[in-house]
Design a protein around this motif. Structure first.
Motif, short mmCIF file in Angstrom:
data_model
loop_
_atom_site.label_atom_id
_atom_site.label_comp_id
_atom_site.label_asym_id
_atom_site.label_seq_id
_atom_site.Cartn_x
_atom_site.Cartn_y
_atom_site.Cartn_z
N UNK A 130 0.85 -1.19 0.00
CA UNK A 130 0.00 0.00 0.00
C UNK A 130 0.89 1.24 0.00
N UNK A 131 0.82 2.00 -1.07
CA UNK A 131 1.72 3.15 -1.23
C UNK A 131 1.53 4.16 -0.10
N UNK A 132 0.29 4.43 0.28
CA UNK A 132 0.02 5.41 1.32
C UNK A 132 0.63 4.99 2.66
N UNK A 133 0.54 3.68 2.94
CA UNK A 133 1.11 3.19 4.20
C UNK A 133 2.62 3.34 4.22
N UNK A 134 3.24 3.04 3.09
CA UNK A 134 4.69 3.19 3.00
C UNK A 134 5.07 4.64 3.24
N UNK A 135 4.36 5.52 2.57
CA UNK A 135 4.65 6.95 2.70
C UNK A 135 4.42 7.43 4.14
N UNK A 136 3.33 6.95 4.77
CA UNK A 136 3.01 7.36 6.13
C UNK A 136 4.10 6.91 7.10
N UNK A 137 4.57 5.67 6.94
CA UNK A 137 5.61 5.15 7.83
C UNK A 137 6.90 5.94 7.67
N UNK A 138 7.22 6.25 6.43
CA UNK A 138 8.44 7.02 6.16
C UNK A 138 8.31 8.44 6.73
N UNK A 139 7.18 9.05 6.51
CA UNK A 139 6.97 10.42 6.99
C UNK A 139 7.06 10.48 8.51
N UNK A 140 6.49 9.49 9.14
CA UNK A 140 6.53 9.45 10.60
C UNK A 140 7.98 9.40 11.09
N UNK A 141 8.79 8.59 10.40
CA UNK A 141 10.19 8.52 10.82
C UNK A 141 10.91 9.83 10.58
N UNK A 142 10.65 10.48 9.45
CA UNK A 142 11.30 11.75 9.15
C UNK A 142 10.98 12.77 10.25
#
Ligand code: ADP
Ligand code: ZN
Ligand code: ZN
Length: 803
Positions: free
Chosen positions: A722-734
């Motif tokens: 799921x692209x949105x989940x990947x992006x959300x996880x990455x954003x959270x880490x940033x």
């Protein structure tokens, strides 16, 4: 007292990246650190590595503790030093210990190498022959050789087999060998050898066949029986001499060695140049003092670096220590192997990934037997059981193939340095175009710089000119080959000299360029080239903004936009049309799938069977063909448009390396660089083959943008269907990272942005790039967040590719 072994199971799953405890049953009380064993895991039986052993204490829950099922080998596989290097890798690269340990196994898993015993050179003496059980064991080995320890134990359960074997080995009554199970059988051949060195010729005056054989054996210590057939010597003849106790039949191991027939090539009595001598003396000084030190051997193309390696290796061998020589791609490095063979003959083993498992196992077995002093190979050569290392050489140290692009994502240079530290050895990094990081370390005196600034025989560097391909198009030439290059090819072939044409494919599928003005479509925010995707979209891999491919060039209005470069096949076709008389051989991924294809192509070209060698980056690597006097470089600058901070460095190195192939004999070389970017410093300095000028330009930009050597990089890729989940996880880490590392002078984070390959096997991939000068602190932070054991996250420490 119950002993407990801590064991890493050999399963490539990150989330079980810790050691488990198992009880050691009494029958395996001899087990130590470094052994491979079979253990129960879930309801499976898996291989595991013992990393330490302790006594059970009050905290051990003995009821829950499972037992080791069996042993894999019959002696430890890992030495302490191997375990140390694996531990270092696990800590440095945030990979699991087991993952690092797997590197030490050819074929990675399940392989069993076990000692076997053969009858030795010495006959047991009378005192031994009086003891019944010695005789029994000896005869058993004679009858069934090669015999495993397991077979001996099974047949003689009442004897102390270990003690008997030790005694026999000590007196050379028997020999130890290694046998490899799994898809491979050892091959042995029957040989005959002399028992007595002299014989009375007159006794054989009426037995010419027997006499003939004895005479043959006088010259050669042993002869394979298979060869004797060609000499018309029959088994009857052989048996007669065996009966007469003059010769005996024995077995000898046959090794598989694809390099067996590689011709050795070299010069006798080379007199070192002054610069070579200075370099060699520095190295010898450190070798004698057994210092752990890193050197950069910075020598322009054709300056004789190989000879320096050879002299240093020779010194280390004289001191009884071992040498590892690493080359980026062994298939393209036949030349270095030939030179080493010339000096070191049978003392060398060549390892690389194209060898069959059996060949590799034979090699490893010879290393274990201490028969080999020098290992030459690609990066995997670091993981052999060779001990007492005195010298590690990394030739073409800037080469990208030194980085492993699957987990563990190690860099050969880093591991070589750690290995050199553990062995107190010296490390020599050699290059004409060192990586910017390495050169900076040499400038800071972290490494010792050794310089070879002149070509051997003072052959001048080739004369290099550039052709501006924009002008070429304006003047009506739409070919890939410019008019100047065509002329140079024709002139060269007419003189019966040879040409190399290199087509730089790097980056071509990724950017959109105008052939009229050279304009490349870049991101409006980051000014980095946008990456072209199959769906026609252009995407920025740093800030995630996107665009569409225009129909006409936004800068000059030309419709020659959408230039994605050409393939080698089309280039070959064009060359055949332009220069119909030329004999052309192509070297690219398609023509080199076969096992020694590279070597074959290079050999045929060297023999003069072809006029033009045409190919991708492969043709730029370290061969030395004196009759090559002209080199053409097509799209030298395409690598500049890859949105990566090392693109200038790669472009410069490629031009210099390729140009360096020209004029290595007595005739000075000529090089033509075709480019859309003649003004760019990477092209310009490449043309002048001026590394220092390039470095001075480049280092400024690295400092401004906080890139290595001024920072260390860590790349993190988050994957999710799921692209949105990947992006959300990455954003959270940033977000978390920014709040934890507030000082942007020491740590910065870029992204999230889609990876270059943004979707792989149904998984979306989002990248984050960290730049930091506190790598240890950042790594610790990432471990605290448990990022290193998440199965959907890939970490790349010191990535070579930031996309
Ligand atoms: P590099 O690896 O630095 O590009 P090489 O090691 O291939 O250069 O050396 C270039 C050529 O010079 C080789 O043919 C090598 O045999 C030869 N050579 C090296 N040192 C000497 C020397 N001292 N005297 C004569 N020839 C040499
Ligand atoms: Zn951008
Ligand atoms: Zn244009």
């Amino acid at each position: 007292m119950i002993k407990v072994a801590n064991i890493f199971v050999n399963i490539p799953v990150k989330s079980i990246a810790k050691a488990y405890s198992y009880a050691i049953p009494d029958k395996f009380s001899f087990l130590q650190t470094g052994w491979r064993v079979f253990v129960p895991f879930g309801n499976r039986k898996v291989e595991g590595f013992i990393v330490n052993i302790s006594a059970a204490d009050a905290t051990t829950d003995l009821l829950k503790l499972k037992e080791i099922i069996d042993i894999v080998d019959e002696e430890p596989w890992f030495t302490d030093k191997m375990l140390k290097i694996a531990k270092w890798m696990a800590d440095f690269y945030l990979c699991s210990f087991a993952e690092a340990m797997r590197l030490f196994m050819p074929g990675k898993t399940g392989l069993q190498i076990k000692p076997v015993y053969l009858i030795g050179d010495q006959k047991p003496d009378a005192t031994i022959l009086q003891v019944n059980f010695y005789v029994e064991v000896y005869n058993f080995i004679m009858l069934h050789q090669p015999v495993s320890l397991y077979d001996l134990r099974k047949n003689f359960p009442e004897f102390d087999i270990d003690a008997i074997i030790a005694l026999f080995l000590q007196h050379k009554f028997i020999l130890k060998d290694y046998s490899v199970k799994k898809n491979t059988v050892n091959r042995y051949e029957k040989i005959v050898e002399l028992i007595q060195s002299t014989f009375c010729e007159t006794n054989f005056s009426r037995k010419p066949a027997q006499k003939n054989l004895l005479q043959l054996l006088q010259n050669r210590k042993s002869i394979p029986i298979s060869e004797l057939k060609a000499e018309k010597i029959t088994m009857t003849t052989i048996q007669a001499l065996v009966q007469a106790n003059l010769i005996r039949i024995n077995e000898r191991r046959i090794y598989r060695d694809s390099y067996e027939h590689t011709a050795s090539q070299g010069k006798k009595n080379v007199i070192l140049t002054e610069e070579q001598e200075t370099a060699v003396n520095e190295l010898i000084k450190s070798i004698e003092q057994k210092e752990n030190k890193t050197f950069l051997l910075y020598g322009i193309t054709g300056s004789g670096k190989t000879q320096v390696y050879i002299e240093a290796a020779n010194k280390v061998r004289q001191a009884g220590q071992h040498v590892i020589v690493l080359v980026p791609e062994i298939a393209l490095t036949g030349q270095l192997v030939s030179s080493f063979k010339y000096y070191f003959k049978q003392d060398i083993i060549v390892l690389h990934s194209r060898l069959s498992i059996s060949e590799r196992n034979d090699a490893i077995r010879r290393i274990k037997q201490n028969e080999i002093g020098i290992v030459i190979g690609a990066r995997s050569a670091l993981f052999t059981p060779i001990d007492h290392i005195g010298l590690i050489i990394l030739d073409e140290e800037q080469d990208a193939s030194y980085k492993q692009d699957e987990s563990p994502r190690y860099h050969t240079r880093d591991v070589a340095q750690a290995l050199a530290r553990i062995h107190k050895a010296i490390l020599v990094l050699g290059s004409a175009t060192p990586s910017v990081e390495t050169f900076a370390r040499a400038q800071n005196k972290e490494y010792t710089m050794l310089t070879l600034s002149k070509r051997i025989g003072n052959i001048p560097l080739p004369q290099v000119t550039t052709v501006d391909m924009r002008a070429e198009l304006k003047q009506g030439n739409r070919n890939i080959i410019s008019r100047d290059l065509k002329k140079l090819i024709e002139e060269t072939i007419a003189k019966k000299e040879q040409v190399i044409i290199m087509l730089n494919r790097r980056g071509f599928s990724t950017f959109v360029m105008c052939r009229s003005c050279g304009h490349v479509i870049v991101c409006k925010d980051c000014t980095l080239p946008l990456v072209y995707h199959q769906n026609g979209k252009l995407q920025c891999h740093h800030c995630d903004s996107s665009d569409v491919v225009p129909d006409v060039c936004p800068k000059c209005g030309s419709r020659y936009i959408k230039y994605f470069g050409t393939g080698t096949e089309r280039l070959e076709h064009e060359l055949r049309t332009l220069v119909p008389t030329a004999r052309i051989i192509r070297m690219d991924r398609d023509t080199t799938t076969k096992k020694f294809a590279h070597t074959e192509i290079l050999t045929q070209f060297k023999q003069g069977l072809y006029d033009i060698l045409l190919g991708t980056q492969m043709v730029a690597k370290g061969h030395d063909i004196p009759n090559v006097t002209a080199v053409g470089i097509i799209s030298a600058d395409s690598s500049l448009n890859v949105p990566d901070f090392r693109s200038a460095e790669r472009c410069f190195a490629l031009i210099t390396q390729t140009a360096g192939r020209a004029g290595r004999g007595d005739i000075p070389g000529k090089v033509i660089i075709q480019t859309y970017n003649p003004e760019h410093y990477a092209v310009h300095c490449g043309m002048q083959q001026d590394y220092l000028a390039f470095y001075k330009n480049e280092i400024v930009f690295r400092k401004q943008l906080f890139y290595p050597p001024y920072s260390n990089l860590i790349k993190m890729t988050v994957q999710n269907a799921d692209e949105q989940k990947a992006l959300a996880e990455a954003t959270e880490f940033v977000t978390l990272f920014r709040s934890s590392f507030k000082d942007i002078n020491s740590s910065q984070i870029i992204g999230p942005a889609p990876a270059m390959i943004s979707n792989l096997r149904g998984l979306y991939r989002i990248n984050i790039l960290i730049k930091t000068n506190q790598p240890a602190v950042v790594k610790k932070f990432m471990v605290e967040q448990k990022l290193h054991i998440k199965n959907n996250i890939m970490l790349d420490i010191n990535p070579l590719n930031t996309m």
